[in-house]
Design an enzyme around this catalytic site. Sequence first.
Site, PDB file in Angstrom:
ATOM      1  CB  SER A 196      -1.220   2.990  11.808  1.00 61.13           C
ATOM      2  OG  SER A 196      -0.270   3.295  12.792  1.00 61.13           O
ATOM      3  CG  ASP A 212      -1.773   1.258   1.272  1.00 60.78           C
ATOM      4  OD1 ASP A 212      -2.759   1.301   0.512  1.00 60.78           O
ATOM      5  OD2 ASP A 212      -1.460   2.181   2.043  1.00 60.78           O
ATOM      6  CE1 TYR A 272       0.758   8.049   2.944  1.00 54.47           C
ATOM      7  CE2 TYR A 272       1.318   5.897   2.065  1.00 54.47           C
ATOM      8  CZ  TYR A 272       0.480   6.707   2.797  1.00 54.47           C
ATOM      9  OH  TYR A 272      -0.644   6.165   3.390  1.00 54.47           O
TER      10      TYR A 272
END
Length: 285
Positions: A207, A48, A53
Amino acid sequence: MQTRRIGDVEVSAIGLGGMPMSVEGRPGEAGSIATIHAALDAGVTLIDTADAYRLRDDAEGHNESLIAKALATHARGREVLVATKGGHVRPADGSWALDGSPEHLKRSCEDSLARLGVEAIGLYQFHRPDPDVPYADSVGALRDLLDEGKIRMAGISNADPGQIRLANEILGGRLAAVQNQFAPAFRSSEPELELCDELGIAFLPWSPLGGIAQAGKLGSAYAPFARVAEAHGVSPQRVCLAWMLAKSPVVIPIPGSSRPGTIQDSAAACHLALDDADIALLDGV
């Protein structure tokens, strides 16, 4: 590696979150590529990423380009489903902002296609709702991209139950995945997980170990994870991921990693069988 499904695609039960390799505290490029290669060696076939990012001085899509380079230099690179996202933006000042306009999402998809070097993105996800844009308009852009063949599957991220149902309706029942935060210290996405289980939509916890700050607490603040880990002779992090996998067959955790050892440990979670007593203890944390 055990497998699960996103839409009609079979992927590893544990994925790899690429974000730590492109933001603050990241390793060098060689270390990141080694981490991605270690994931593939461990059987991971889902990675992913997102166009946002990057550090402020990087080109947009740093993580996408990094992943494309790593996959191109590994024998199993073609077996990987790359899931990327659009709708979150990172301006030059390093802040995080939103742009869920259809025009931005479609342009971002085109840019991601070029960076990843593919004809169609395996899973394209609307990164986060933009309060300045009607949610239906943002998801409508994904529907158009799906119909045009630019993306093979559509997903949403950071969504609530109402948005999940609306997105699935707009997409004509083709919503393939929902990516929400879910971890021992963050369980408010239980309703979304349960809805995905009901609808047969893949649920990707981002996360899942709670990030760097919380992951280290799995052996202290969340003592039951440490106790179960000790009983099985594994790490608390591995127990955490196995606990998530036991919640529903639609759950596919995507732990972030920036070192080969951590993703190898995470990938092994699919081989850890927790009994009912273990799960009851962990559910009660």
